[in-house]
Motif scaffolding. Structure first.
Motif, PDB file in Angstrom:
ATOM      1  N   GLU A  56       7.231   4.821 -10.170  1.00 23.51           N
ATOM      2  CA  GLU A  56       7.718   3.569 -10.770  1.00 23.51           C
ATOM      3  C   GLU A  56       6.888   2.347 -10.397  1.00 23.51           C
ATOM      4  OE1 GLU A  56      11.679   3.591  -9.309  1.00 23.51           O
ATOM      5  OE2 GLU A  56      12.445   4.938 -10.884  1.00 23.51           O
ATOM      6  N   CYS A  57       5.837   2.536  -9.624  1.00 25.35           N
ATOM      7  CA  CYS A  57       5.001   1.408  -9.202  1.00 25.35           C
ATOM      8  C   CYS A  57       4.357   0.720 -10.413  1.00 25.35           C
ATOM      9  CB  CYS A  57       3.899   1.891  -8.253  1.00 25.35           C
ATOM     10  SG  CYS A  57       4.500   2.368  -6.633  1.00 25.35           S
ATOM     11  N   LYS A  58       4.397  -0.602 -10.397  1.00 25.42           N
ATOM     12  CA  LYS A  58       3.834  -1.395 -11.496  1.00 25.42           C
ATOM     13  C   LYS A  58       2.521  -2.070 -11.116  1.00 25.42           C
ATOM     14  CE  LYS A  58       7.403  -0.522 -14.092  1.00 25.42           C
ATOM     15  NZ  LYS A  58       7.277   0.399 -15.243  1.00 25.42           N
ATOM     16  N   SER A  59       2.185  -2.051  -9.819  1.00 22.10           N
ATOM     17  CA  SER A  59       0.943  -2.686  -9.378  1.00 22.10           C
ATOM     18  C   SER A  59       0.307  -1.852  -8.280  1.00 22.10           C
ATOM     19  CB  SER A  59       1.217  -4.092  -8.842  1.00 22.10           C
ATOM     20  OG  SER A  59       1.951  -4.035  -7.626  1.00 22.10           O
ATOM     21  N   PHE A  60      -0.965  -2.097  -8.028  1.00 20.73           N
ATOM     22  CA  PHE A  60      -1.684  -1.343  -6.998  1.00 20.73           C
ATOM     23  C   PHE A  60      -1.115  -1.655  -5.613  1.00 20.73           C
ATOM     24  CE2 PHE A  60      -5.435  -0.811  -4.136  1.00 20.73           C
ATOM     25  CZ  PHE A  60      -5.559   0.558  -4.281  1.00 20.73           C
ATOM     26  N   VAL A  61      -0.681  -2.890  -5.403  1.00 19.73           N
ATOM     27  CA  VAL A  61      -0.073  -3.272  -4.127  1.00 19.73           C
ATOM     28  C   VAL A  61       1.207  -2.473  -3.902  1.00 19.73           C
ATOM     29  CG1 VAL A  61       0.988  -5.141  -2.820  1.00 19.73           C
ATOM     30  CG2 VAL A  61      -1.069  -5.574  -4.182  1.00 19.73           C
ATOM     31  N   ASP A  62       2.022  -2.345  -4.952  1.00 21.81           N
ATOM     32  CA  ASP A  62       3.244  -1.548  -4.848  1.00 21.81           C
ATOM     33  C   ASP A  62       2.922  -0.090  -4.531  1.00 21.81           C
ATOM     34  OD1 ASP A  62       4.781  -3.735  -5.405  1.00 21.81           O
ATOM     35  OD2 ASP A  62       4.997  -3.285  -7.561  1.00 21.81           O
ATOM     36  N   LEU A  63       1.857   0.416  -5.133  1.00 24.39           N
ATOM     37  CA  LEU A  63       1.463   1.807  -4.902  1.00 24.39           C
ATOM     38  C   LEU A  63       1.113   2.044  -3.442  1.00 24.39           C
ATOM     39  CD1 LEU A  63       0.764   4.631  -5.946  1.00 24.39           C
ATOM     40  CD2 LEU A  63      -1.520   3.776  -6.533  1.00 24.39           C
ATOM     41  N   LEU A  64       0.340   1.147  -2.857  1.00 24.87           N
ATOM     42  CA  LEU A  64      -0.023   1.290  -1.444  1.00 24.87           C
ATOM     43  C   LEU A  64       1.214   1.223  -0.554  1.00 24.87           C
ATOM     44  CD1 LEU A  64      -3.264  -0.920  -1.259  1.00 24.87           C
ATOM     45  CD2 LEU A  64      -3.094   1.586  -1.389  1.00 24.87           C
ATOM     46  N   ALA A  65       2.138   0.333  -0.890  1.00 20.27           N
ATOM     47  CA  ALA A  65       3.355   0.191  -0.093  1.00 20.27           C
ATOM     48  C   ALA A  65       4.243   1.430  -0.204  1.00 20.27           C
ATOM     49  CB  ALA A  65       4.125  -1.051  -0.536  1.00 20.27           C
ATOM     50  N   SER A  66       4.331   2.017  -1.378  1.00 24.33           N
ATOM     51  CA  SER A  66       5.217   3.161  -1.590  1.00 24.33           C
ATOM     52  C   SER A  66       4.644   4.455  -1.021  1.00 24.33           C
ATOM     53  CB  SER A  66       5.501   3.342  -3.079  1.00 24.33           C
ATOM     54  OG  SER A  66       4.310   3.642  -3.782  1.00 24.33           O
ATOM     55  N   THR A  67       3.317   4.534  -0.879  1.00 21.91           N
ATOM     56  CA  THR A  67       2.720   5.745  -0.321  1.00 21.91           C
ATOM     57  C   THR A  67       2.615   5.702   1.193  1.00 21.91           C
ATOM     58  OG1 THR A  67       0.511   4.800  -0.695  1.00 21.91           O
ATOM     59  CG2 THR A  67       1.386   6.300  -2.379  1.00 21.91           C
ATOM     60  N   ASP A  68       2.774   4.528   1.780  1.00 17.92           N
ATOM     61  CA  ASP A  68       2.675   4.407   3.239  1.00 17.92           C
ATOM     62  C   ASP A  68       3.695   5.292   3.967  1.00 17.92           C
ATOM     63  OD1 ASP A  68       1.475   3.080   5.604  1.00 17.92           O
ATOM     64  OD2 ASP A  68       3.506   2.266   5.840  1.00 17.92           O
ATOM     65  N   PRO A  69       4.983   5.330   3.546  1.00 18.05           N
ATOM     66  CA  PRO A  69       5.954   6.210   4.229  1.00 18.05           C
ATOM     67  C   PRO A  69       5.653   7.688   4.027  1.00 18.05           C
ATOM     68  CG  PRO A  69       7.059   4.509   2.925  1.00 18.05           C
ATOM     69  CD  PRO A  69       5.632   4.505   2.521  1.00 18.05           C
ATOM     70  N   LEU A  70       4.786   8.007   3.084  1.00 13.78           N
ATOM     71  CA  LEU A  70       4.467   9.403   2.787  1.00 13.78           C
ATOM     72  C   LEU A  70       3.197   9.883   3.477  1.00 13.78           C
ATOM     73  CD1 LEU A  70       5.173   9.462  -1.059  1.00 13.78           C
ATOM     74  CD2 LEU A  70       6.313  10.913   0.624  1.00 13.78           C
ATOM     75  N   GLU A  71       2.582   9.029   4.292  1.00 20.06           N
ATOM     76  CA  GLU A  71       1.259   9.351   4.839  1.00 20.06           C
ATOM     77  C   GLU A  71       1.242  10.668   5.607  1.00 20.06           C
ATOM     78  OE1 GLU A  71      -2.219   7.369   7.672  1.00 20.06           O
ATOM     79  OE2 GLU A  71      -0.564   6.131   6.916  1.00 20.06           O
ATOM     80  N   GLU A  72       2.213  10.859   6.491  1.00 21.73           N
ATOM     81  CA  GLU A  72       2.250  12.097   7.280  1.00 21.73           C
ATOM     82  C   GLU A  72       2.448  13.309   6.380  1.00 21.73           C
ATOM     83  OE1 GLU A  72       4.792  14.073  10.996  1.00 21.73           O
ATOM     84  OE2 GLU A  72       4.980  11.929  10.521  1.00 21.73           O
ATOM     85  N   TYR A  73       3.354  13.183   5.403  1.00 18.27           N
ATOM     86  CA  TYR A  73       3.592  14.301   4.474  1.00 18.27           C
ATOM     87  C   TYR A  73       2.334  14.593   3.661  1.00 18.27           C
ATOM     88  CZ  TYR A  73       5.367  16.983   0.537  1.00 18.27           C
ATOM     89  OH  TYR A  73       5.553  17.948  -0.425  1.00 18.27           O
ATOM     90  N   LEU A  74       1.659  13.544   3.186  1.00 19.47           N
ATOM     91  CA  LEU A  74       0.457  13.733   2.375  1.00 19.47           C
ATOM     92  C   LEU A  74      -0.635  14.453   3.159  1.00 19.47           C
ATOM     93  CD1 LEU A  74       0.237  10.270   0.549  1.00 19.47           C
ATOM     94  CD2 LEU A  74       1.058  12.445  -0.369  1.00 19.47           C
ATOM     95  N   ALA A  75      -0.733  14.143   4.442  1.00 22.13           N
ATOM     96  CA  ALA A  75      -1.730  14.813   5.280  1.00 22.13           C
ATOM     97  C   ALA A  75      -1.399  16.304   5.403  1.00 22.13           C
ATOM     98  CB  ALA A  75      -1.773  14.160   6.654  1.00 22.13           C
ATOM     99  N   THR A  76      -0.113  16.617   5.593  1.00 25.05           N
ATOM    100  CA  THR A  76       0.313  18.012   5.704  1.00 25.05           C
ATOM    101  C   THR A  76       0.080  18.763   4.395  1.00 25.05           C
ATOM    102  OG1 THR A  76       2.022  17.391   7.305  1.00 25.05           O
ATOM    103  CG2 THR A  76       2.270  19.524   6.211  1.00 25.05           C
TER     104      THR A  76
END
Length: 324
Positions: free
Chosen positions: A196-216
């Protein structure tokens, strides 16, 4: 990583083209054979003179099934003989000419849905990762149980999700899981926020909590534009629904090869889709009638004569109900 990302859209188009080609070829070559005829043909492999025994209890039917299917003497080409301990050990032949066998297969299909090997919405289940089931090779037994139930005249496993069915027919590489396949509500919510992100800034903010999962999951990579979210979401869902359970899926698929069932599913997918995947069904008199097993008193008894008179009234009632 950016080079891989640039090529991914071409790979996706190639995958979609391959899938469309396979589906087109399948529609062209698939015979108009009913699934009933297919299963009857597979059932000719069953030797009814030889039996494999299953000793179980209705409350623990899954454990009893696993023991029976793992037994060294088990042969899927032999008919199933069931002894329920809560029937005081009576053999099925002494009870109801195969009634316990059908009941056993029905209870087994119900138990599979509730097992930790599957997860998801009712009627749309995907494979779940369970370490005990992996260690004890239960995914193979689950696939074998579904194949045996269908070929031996038991109920179908009408609870597989369209995604899991597509994996069986087209292969995991050509399957497109969707967000609704993810059962973990927390992860589902985080991925939904990314979509649902509408901007690149929103995208970075929404993926930050997923960083550990994304690495796994092997999905951690630099994001350079808002459009990168689409590929990222696809990769996350693919990992969570497909890659994470790839090992269990392979064993589940191997189990479905029992009695040649998987080959028939892949050759006639639309015929088997209604058996393995849930779909809305209009209740009919015949369908409701098939849910019941009429147990008549011994032939020649007064009760038997009365019961045989009552049965047509029961079926008239169903017919009248269908006719509103």
């Amino acid at each position: 990583m950016s080079a891989l990302s640039d090529l991914s859209s071409d790979d996706e188009e190639l995958n979609q083209a391959i899938l469309a080609s396979l589906q087109s070829e399948r529609r062209t070559t698939e015979c108009s054979v009913s699934v009933k005829e297919i299963l009857q043909d597979l059932a000719t492999k069953i030797d009814h003179q030889k039996k494999c025994k299953f000793n179980t209890n209705r409350s623990t039917v899954l454990d009893g099934a696993f023991r029976g299917f793992k037994r060294g003497t088990y042969d899927p080409c032999h008919t199933i003989s069931v002894r329920f301990s809560d029937d005081m050990g009576a053999l099925e032949e002494a009870v109801d000419l195969g009634g316990p066998r059908r009941e056993f297969l029905r209870l087994l299909m119900e138990a599979l849905v509730q097992s930790p090997m599957f997860e998801g919405e009712e009627g749309k289940m995907n494979l779940a990762l369970d370490s005990t089931a992996v260690r004890e090779d239960r995914y193979f037994i689950a696939g074998r149980a579904i194949a045996v139930s269908l070929v031996h005249g038991g109920p179908s496993a009408g609870f597989l999700s369209p995604t899991l069915f597509s994996c069986l027919v087209d292969g995991p590489e050509l399957t497109k899981p969707v967000l609704e396949d993810i059962v973990d509500s927390d992860l589902h919510g985080k991925i939904k926020r990314v979509t649902e992100c509408k901007s690149f800034v929103d995208l970075l903010a929404s993926t930050d909590p997923l960083e550990e999962y994304l690495a796994t999951a092997g999905c951690l990579r630099p994001l350079r534009r808002l459009e990168d979210k689409n590929l990222l979401v696809d990769d996350i869902i693919m990992f969570q629904v497909i890659h994470k359970v790839r090992g269990p899926f392979e064993r589940f698929r191997d189990g479905l090869k029992t009695l040649g069932l998987l080959d028939k599913i892949q050759a006639h997918p639309e015929s088997f889709r209604t058996l393995l995947c849930w779909s809305p069904t209009t209740l009919t008199a015949d369908l409701v009638d098939s849910l019941f097993t009429i147990r008549l008193s011994p032939v020649g008894s007064n009760k038997r004569r009365i019961e045989e008179i009552v049965v047509p009234f029961w079926r008239d009632y169903l017919t009248d109900s269908e006719g509103k």
